[in-house]
Design an enzyme around this catalytic site. Structure first.
Site, PDB file in Angstrom:
ATOM      1  NE  ARG A 260      -4.128  -2.057   2.309  1.00  0.00           N
ATOM      2  CZ  ARG A 260      -4.551  -2.110   2.924  1.00  0.00           C
ATOM      3  NH1 ARG A 260      -4.735  -1.774   4.636  1.00  0.00           N
ATOM      4  NH2 ARG A 260      -5.160  -3.441   3.017  1.00  0.00           N
ATOM      5  NE  ARG A 275      -1.335   4.302   8.866  1.00  0.00           N
ATOM      6  CZ  ARG A 275      -2.039   3.848   9.290  1.00  0.00           C
ATOM      7  NH1 ARG A 275      -2.651   3.483   8.123  1.00  0.00           N
ATOM      8  NH2 ARG A 275      -3.431   4.436  10.757  1.00  0.00           N
ATOM      9  CD  GLU A 347      -7.966  -2.019  10.946  1.00  0.00           C
ATOM     10  OE1 GLU A 347      -7.558  -2.361   9.949  1.00  0.00           O
ATOM     11  OE2 GLU A 347      -7.401  -0.557  10.975  1.00  0.00           O
ATOM     12  CB  SER A 350     -10.958  -4.187   9.059  1.00  0.00           C
ATOM     13  OG  SER A 350     -10.415  -3.609   9.756  1.00  0.00           O
ATOM     14  NE  ARG A 389      -1.133  -1.728  10.894  1.00  0.00           N
ATOM     15  CZ  ARG A 389      -1.866  -1.627  11.197  1.00  0.00           C
ATOM     16  NH1 ARG A 389      -2.742  -1.567  12.131  1.00  0.00           N
ATOM     17  NH2 ARG A 389      -1.662   0.036  10.418  1.00  0.00           N
TER      18      ARG A 389
END
Length: 425
Positions: A260, A275, A347, A350, A389
Site C-alpha cells: 500500500r 503502517r 487495529e 477488519s 502488527r
C-alpha cells in the site's frame, strides 16, 4: 456495485444510505439516466421489429416480381436509426456505470451512525492488559534494542516505511504466519491458497479498490498492480462464474505480501512497523449464500479473534460506524489488539461483509437448487491476522525488563523450541 433496479424501486432508501455515508442524494440523477437508457432500449426493440417486418415485405414483393426499392430505402433508414439508438444506449449505460463504480456500499441497518473512528462502538473485550512493574517500550525500541529490527538499512534499500528483520525476529514473523494458516486450515475449515501478488485492472475493479483508490496502490510499468490484500485475488477466483448452491460457503485463506502506498496516511505512524508500504497478512475470504452471510460474518470474526486468544493477547472488537467503514463494506468489525508500549488498542484486523456489492462488479453468481434463475453471492473478507502488527503486539505484550521477549507458548513449536528472544552478547 449497487443494483440500478433496487435504486429505481427504493430511491428514498438509496438516498438515505448515501446520507449515512456523508454523500449527497443521487437517486433522481440515476433514475433520469436509467429512464433514458430504458427508453432507448424500447426504441431499439421497436426499430428492430419494424426492420424485420419490412424485410419480410421486401422478400414477399420480390417473390411476386414487384418493385421493393421504396421499402428497401426504409430498411436502410431503420439501420441508421438503430445504430444511433444503440450508441446512445451504450453511452447512457456507461454513464450509470461510472456513477455506480464511484459509489460506496450502502451500510446495513444496524451499522452505528458516526463521522469517524471516534464514534465506533465497542462490542466486546477479551483478556486483561498486563500490569508491568517497569515502563513498557514500543516495539521499534524493543526490536532495535535486540539488534534484530533495522529501519536504517531498509531506508537505504527502499526508503521510508520499510524494515529489515533479522534472526529470531524474522523467524518469529514466519512462525506467526504458519501458526495462523495451520489454525485456519486445520480447525476453521478454510482452504489454503497461494495466489499472485500482481494483478490486472479487473480484479481491483471487482473488489472496489479501483477506480476510486488508485493512489493507494503501487502500479508496475507494464500496467499491473501490486495487491493491497489477498482479498483481491481470493475473492476474484469466483469472478464471472455461476456456482452451484451446494458449494457454498467457499472459505479460503492465503498468506501473502501486501503493498500500500499509504497516500492518505501522511504523518501517521511514521515510526515502526504499524503502517508500512510492504507487509504480510493472512487473509480470510468467504463466498456465501445471501441468506447466511450475516452468520458467516460473525463466524469469520470469531476465527480471527481465536488467533489472539491462542496468543493470549488482550483485544477488543468494535463495530465501525458509517463514517469509518470501508468503501465496499456493508458492515465491518475491527479487532483491536492492546499495545502496552502505546497504552492503547490498535487495529489488527477488519472483518467485513460486503453483501452482493463486490459480486455485482465481478459477476459472481450461484444457481439456487431447483431454480432456473441465478442470484449474486455475498462476499466477505477479513485479516486473520496482519502478521507484522501481530508481531508488534507480541513484542510489546511479552517484553521483559531487560528488553528480551518471551515467546508465546503457541508459537514455540514454530520457533524450534525457542522460549526467549534476547540480544546476542
Amino acid at each position: 456495485m449497487l443494483d440500478v433496479k433496487w435504486i429505481r424501486d427504493n430511491p428514498e432508501a438509496f438516498d438515505e444510505g448515501l446520507a449515512r455515508r456523508g454523500l449527497s442524494p443521487l437517486s433522481a440523477r440515476i433514475q433520469e439516466i436509467d429512464a433514458r437508457r430504458r427508453a432507448l432500449q424500447t426504441e431499439m426493440q421497436d426499430l428492430q421489429a419494424r426492420r424485420n417486418e419490412a424485410s419480410k415485405q421486401i422478400g414477399k414483393i420480390k417473390s411476386q416480381g414487384g418493385d421493393a426499392s421504396a421499402i428497401m430505402e426504409e430498411v436502410a433508414a431503420f439501420k441508421g436509426k438503430l445504430a444511433e439508438a444503440e450508441e446512445a444506449e451504450k453511452a447512457a449505460a456507461a454513464e450509470i456505470d461510472v456513477l455506480l463504480m464511484a459509489l460506496p456500499n450502502i451500510p446495513a441497518d444496524d451499522v452505528p451512525a458516526g463521522k469517524d473512528e471516534t464514534e465506533n462502538v465497542e462490542i466486546r473485550t477479551w483478556g486483561t492488559p498486563r500490569a508491568f512493574d517497569f515502563d513498557p517500550k514500543e516495539h521499534d525500541a524493543l526490536g532495535t534494542g535486540l539488534g534484530l529490527m533495522d529501519f536504517e538499512t531498509a531506508a537505504g534499500l527502499s526508503g521510508a516505511r520499510f524494515v529489515v528483520l533479522k534472526g529470531k525476529l524474522a523467524r518469529l514473523e514466519r512462525a506467526l504466519a504458519q501458526f495462523m494458516l495451520d489454525l485456519h486450515t486445520g480447525e476453521h475449515g478454510y482452504t489454503e491458497m497461494n495466489t499472485p501478488v500482481l494483478v490486472r485492472d479487473e480484479p481491483l475493479y471487482g473488489t472496489g479498490q479501483l477506480p476510486k483508490f488508485a493512489e493507494d496502490l503501487f502500479r508496475t510499468e507494464d500496467g499491473r498492480w501490486l495487491i493491497p490484500t489477498a482479498e483481491v485475488t481470493l475473492t476474484n477466483t469466483v469472478a464471472d462464474q455461476i456456482l452451484t448452491e451446494d458449494t457454498l460457503p467457499i472459505r479460503m485463506t492465503a498468506f501473502t505480501l501486501c503493498f500500500r502506498s499509504e497516500a492518505g496516511a501522511a504523518g501517521k505512524d511514521t515510526r515502526g512497523m504499524i503502517r508500512q508500504h510492504q507487509f504480510e497478512k493472512v487473509e480470510l475470504v468467504s463466498i456465501a449464500h445471501p441468506d447466511h452471510s450475516d452468520a458467516e460474518h460473525e463466524r469469520m470474526t470469531q476465527c480471527a479473534e481465536e488467533v489472539l486468544k491462542r496468543l493470549n493477547l488482550p483485544y477488543r472488537v468494535v463495530a465501525l460506524c458509517t463514517g469509518d467503514m470501508g468503501f465496499s463494506a456493508r458492515k465491518t468489525y475491527d479487532i483491536e489488539v492492546w499495545l502496552p508500549g502505546q497504552g492503547r488498542y490498535r487495529e489488527i484486523s477488519s472483518c467485513s461483509n460486503t453483501g452482493d456489492f463486490q459480486a455485482r462488479r465481478m459477476k459472481a453468481r450461484f444457481r439456487p437448487e431447483g431454480e432456473k434463475g441465478t442470484r449474486f453471492v455475498h462476499t466477505l473478507n477479513g485479516s486473520a491476522l496482519a502478521v507484522g502488527r501481530c508481531m508488534v503486539a507480541v513484542l510489546e505484550n511479552y517484553q521483559q525488563a531487560d528488553g528480551s521477549i518471551v515467546v508465546p507458548e503457541a508459537l514455540r513449536p514454530y520457533m524450534g523450541g525457542v522460549e526467549v528472544i534476547a540480544a546476542d552478547v
